[in-house]
Design a protein around this motif. Structure first.
Motif, mmCIF file in Angstrom:
data_model
loop_
_atom_site.group_PDB
_atom_site.id
_atom_site.type_symbol
_atom_site.label_atom_id
_atom_site.label_comp_id
_atom_site.label_asym_id
_atom_site.label_seq_id
_atom_site.Cartn_x
_atom_site.Cartn_y
_atom_site.Cartn_z
ATOM 1 N N VAL A 88 0.853 -1.193 0.000
ATOM 2 C CA VAL A 88 0.000 0.000 0.000
ATOM 3 C C VAL A 88 0.882 1.235 0.000
ATOM 4 C CG1 VAL A 88 -1.644 1.368 1.369
ATOM 5 C CG2 VAL A 88 -1.928 -1.121 1.188
ATOM 6 N N HIS A 89 0.530 2.192 -0.853
ATOM 7 C CA HIS A 89 1.205 3.490 -0.947
ATOM 8 C C HIS A 89 0.184 4.544 -0.504
ATOM 9 C CE1 HIS A 89 4.367 5.923 -3.292
ATOM 10 N NE2 HIS A 89 3.657 6.771 -2.562
ATOM 11 N N PHE A 90 0.557 5.379 0.470
ATOM 12 C CA PHE A 90 -0.449 6.148 1.209
ATOM 13 C C PHE A 90 0.128 7.479 1.672
ATOM 14 C CE2 PHE A 90 -2.687 6.304 5.562
ATOM 15 C CZ PHE A 90 -3.878 6.791 5.038
ATOM 16 N N HIS A 91 -0.579 8.601 1.427
ATOM 17 C CA HIS A 91 -0.195 9.886 2.015
ATOM 18 C C HIS A 91 -0.567 9.870 3.500
ATOM 19 C CE1 HIS A 91 -0.837 10.988 -2.266
ATOM 20 N NE2 HIS A 91 0.102 11.888 -2.060
ATOM 21 N N PHE A 92 0.379 10.199 4.369
ATOM 22 C CA PHE A 92 0.073 10.130 5.795
ATOM 23 C C PHE A 92 0.710 11.291 6.542
ATOM 24 C CE2 PHE A 92 0.444 7.827 10.043
ATOM 25 C CZ PHE A 92 -0.922 7.849 10.291
ATOM 26 N N LEU A 93 -0.129 12.076 7.221
ATOM 27 C CA LEU A 93 0.296 13.162 8.104
ATOM 28 C C LEU A 93 1.242 14.136 7.396
ATOM 29 C CD1 LEU A 93 0.753 11.240 11.480
ATOM 30 C CD2 LEU A 93 -1.307 12.267 10.489
ATOM 31 N N GLU A 94 0.789 14.598 6.250
ATOM 32 C CA GLU A 94 1.563 15.585 5.493
ATOM 33 C C GLU A 94 1.504 16.962 6.147
ATOM 34 O OE1 GLU A 94 1.810 17.289 0.872
ATOM 35 O OE2 GLU A 94 0.421 15.672 1.402
ATOM 36 N N THR A 95 0.369 17.280 6.785
ATOM 37 C CA THR A 95 0.189 18.589 7.416
ATOM 38 C C THR A 95 -0.232 18.431 8.872
ATOM 39 O OG1 THR A 95 -2.162 18.771 6.849
ATOM 40 C CG2 THR A 95 -0.558 19.544 5.197
ATOM 41 N N LEU A 96 -0.079 19.514 9.634
ATOM 42 C CA LEU A 96 -0.481 19.499 11.040
ATOM 43 C C LEU A 96 -1.987 19.294 11.157
ATOM 44 C CD1 LEU A 96 0.260 19.835 14.015
ATOM 45 C CD2 LEU A 96 0.048 22.319 13.712
ATOM 46 N N GLY A 97 -2.753 19.867 10.240
ATOM 47 C CA GLY A 97 -4.204 19.707 10.274
ATOM 48 C C GLY A 97 -4.631 18.254 10.174
ATOM 49 N N GLU A 98 -3.900 17.460 9.395
ATOM 50 C CA GLU A 98 -4.225 16.035 9.283
ATOM 51 C C GLU A 98 -4.052 15.333 10.623
ATOM 52 O OE1 GLU A 98 -2.349 14.028 5.892
ATOM 53 O OE2 GLU A 98 -2.013 16.018 5.059
ATOM 54 N N LEU A 99 -2.987 15.675 11.325
ATOM 55 C CA LEU A 99 -2.752 15.071 12.641
ATOM 56 C C LEU A 99 -3.860 15.464 13.608
ATOM 57 C CD1 LEU A 99 -0.964 13.517 14.653
ATOM 58 C CD2 LEU A 99 0.303 15.654 15.039
ATOM 59 N N GLU A 100 -4.237 16.743 13.596
ATOM 60 C CA GLU A 100 -5.255 17.238 14.525
ATOM 61 C C GLU A 100 -6.631 16.644 14.235
ATOM 62 O OE1 GLU A 100 -3.223 21.637 15.379
ATOM 63 O OE2 GLU A 100 -4.761 21.416 13.826
ATOM 64 N N ASN A 101 -6.898 16.291 12.974
ATOM 65 C CA ASN A 101 -8.216 15.777 12.583
ATOM 66 C C ASN A 101 -8.249 14.262 12.443
ATOM 67 O OD1 ASN A 101 -9.470 18.370 12.369
ATOM 68 N ND2 ASN A 101 -8.399 18.686 10.439
ATOM 69 N N LEU A 102 -7.169 13.585 12.817
ATOM 70 C CA LEU A 102 -7.109 12.140 12.632
ATOM 71 C C LEU A 102 -8.117 11.408 13.526
ATOM 72 C CD1 LEU A 102 -5.475 10.119 10.932
ATOM 73 C CD2 LEU A 102 -3.879 9.918 12.849
ATOM 74 N N GLY A 103 -8.405 11.981 14.688
ATOM 75 C CA GLY A 103 -9.400 11.390 15.584
ATOM 76 C C GLY A 103 -8.848 10.334 16.514
ATOM 77 N N MET A 104 -7.590 10.020 16.394
ATOM 78 C CA MET A 104 -6.921 9.044 17.257
ATOM 79 C C MET A 104 -5.427 9.221 17.073
ATOM 80 S SD MET A 104 -7.648 5.542 15.061
ATOM 81 C CE MET A 104 -9.381 5.937 14.774
ATOM 82 N N THR A 105 -4.634 8.518 17.843
ATOM 83 C CA THR A 105 -3.187 8.627 17.657
ATOM 84 C C THR A 105 -2.796 7.967 16.344
ATOM 85 O OG1 THR A 105 -2.663 6.514 18.716
ATOM 86 C CG2 THR A 105 -2.872 8.469 20.153
ATOM 87 N N PRO A 106 -1.699 8.399 15.723
ATOM 88 C CA PRO A 106 -1.246 7.753 14.482
ATOM 89 C C PRO A 106 -1.036 6.253 14.644
ATOM 90 C CG PRO A 106 -0.100 9.831 14.775
ATOM 91 C CD PRO A 106 -0.889 9.597 16.032
ATOM 92 N N GLU A 107 -0.502 5.839 15.799
ATOM 93 C CA GLU A 107 -0.285 4.411 16.047
ATOM 94 C C GLU A 107 -1.607 3.660 16.041
ATOM 95 O OE1 GLU A 107 1.989 1.489 19.257
ATOM 96 O OE2 GLU A 107 1.969 3.664 19.552
#
Length: 311
Positions: free
Chosen positions: A206-225
């Motif tokens: 799988v090839h996936f854009h992940f946490l490119e911007t701070l807004g993505e981290l803030e809106n993820l709804g859970m920890t990245p892990e």
């Protein structure tokens, strides 16, 4: 047909300094390397380096959108989401398969000119991208970008991606196919679980854009892990995380099947931030380099990335 690179300098990951050699290439592979002080082997074609030409491994552009070379310069000075929503996506809706094919060929020419011999590409009309890569004889890791939209769009795009794998995966030893969910903000979590399950059942990465911007981290709804675990991405055969600017290097991740793809010039151009590269390297975590698309970088030149990697 054999080609002799006579009296050239070679340097790769196994060497601490360049060496002056004769290098014989036959049937697309290095057949022999001997010291330049010795008599060179015979060959059908001879390229003389006179001790000044360097022969190095080709670059791998680990994340790009090749046909976006057609959109170069569009939406300058805009941050990521404004750039995507107001400039890029409306134009992409009008791109035809032929545009994708010729745009990809143009990008391949630009990449070859600067030493790239393999590229990882996420876009649409990927059969045309595969045809362009095969015609040019360049290695490519391809995935169909999968995004949400009208009902059934994700399922259709996923099926299209699987069909791409069935038709092109392994073709001529040049093409690898992956699944390409675009990002957490364009693919709902439940759909991501479906894609991850499909990747495992078909033996695809799988090839996936992940946490490119701070807004993505803030809106993820859970920890990245937790996201990587909940989505099932953590268990796919291999996972390429593009950008990962806001992924904490202290995260508990196993590096056996995960590669981070650092896109420094694109991150700087869009004002997304700076990946903590040195901390990942201190962990011996696999990190590859990518240009991203020419429209978010302006170039597909891997040499240029050196100037963007300073933290």
């Amino acid at each position: 047909m054999a080609t002799l690179f006579k009296d050239v300098l070679i340097l790769d990951g196994s060497r601490t300094k360049a060496e002056r050699v004769h290098m014989l290439v036959s049937k697309g592979r290095i057949a022999e390397i001997i010291d330049s002080s010795k008599t060179p082997p015979s060959a059908d074609k001879i390229i003389s380096g006179h001790g000044r030409m360097a022969v190095i491994p080709g670059f791998v552009n680990a994340h790009t959108h090749a046909a976006m070379i057609l959109l170069r310069g569009l939406g300058e000075e805009a941050p990521l989401m404004e750039w995507l929503q107001n400039k890029i996506w409306p134009v992409e809706d009008k791109l035809t398969p032929d545009y994708i094919y010729w745009g990809t060929l143009s990008a391949i020419l630009e990449m070859l000119e600067t030493g790239t011999t393999c590229f990882a590409d996420m876009y649409f009309e990927m059969d045309r991208v595969a045809d362009a890569a095969l015609g040019a004889g360049i290695r490519a890791a391809l995935c169909r970008g999968i995004t949400a939209g009208e009902p059934g769009k994700i399922e259709r795009s996923l099926q299209n991606n699987i069909e791409l794998a069935e038709k092109y995966h392994g073709r001529e030893g040049l093409i690898t196919v992956q699944l390409g969910p675009h990002a957490p903000y364009t693919v709902p979590l439940e759909s991501m679980k479906l894609i991850s399950s499909s990747a495992k059942s078909h033996g695809l990465g799988v090839h996936f854009h992940f946490l490119e911007t701070l807004g993505e981290l803030e809106n993820l709804g859970m920890t990245p892990e937790n996201y990587l675990n909940e989505s099932g991405l953590i268990d796919v055969p291999y996972l390429n995380l593009a950008h990962a600017v806001y992924l904490d290097p202290e995260i508990n991740l196993d590096s056996n099947n995960i590669t981070l793809i650092h896109n420094p010039c694109s991150n700087l151009k869009l004002g997304s931030g700076v990946m903590p590269l040195s901390k990942w390297l201190d962990r011996d975590f696999p990190v590859a380099l990518g240009t991203d698309g020419a429209s978010s970088n302006n170039r597909l030149d891997m040499w240029e990335l050196h100037y963007c990697t300073k933290e």
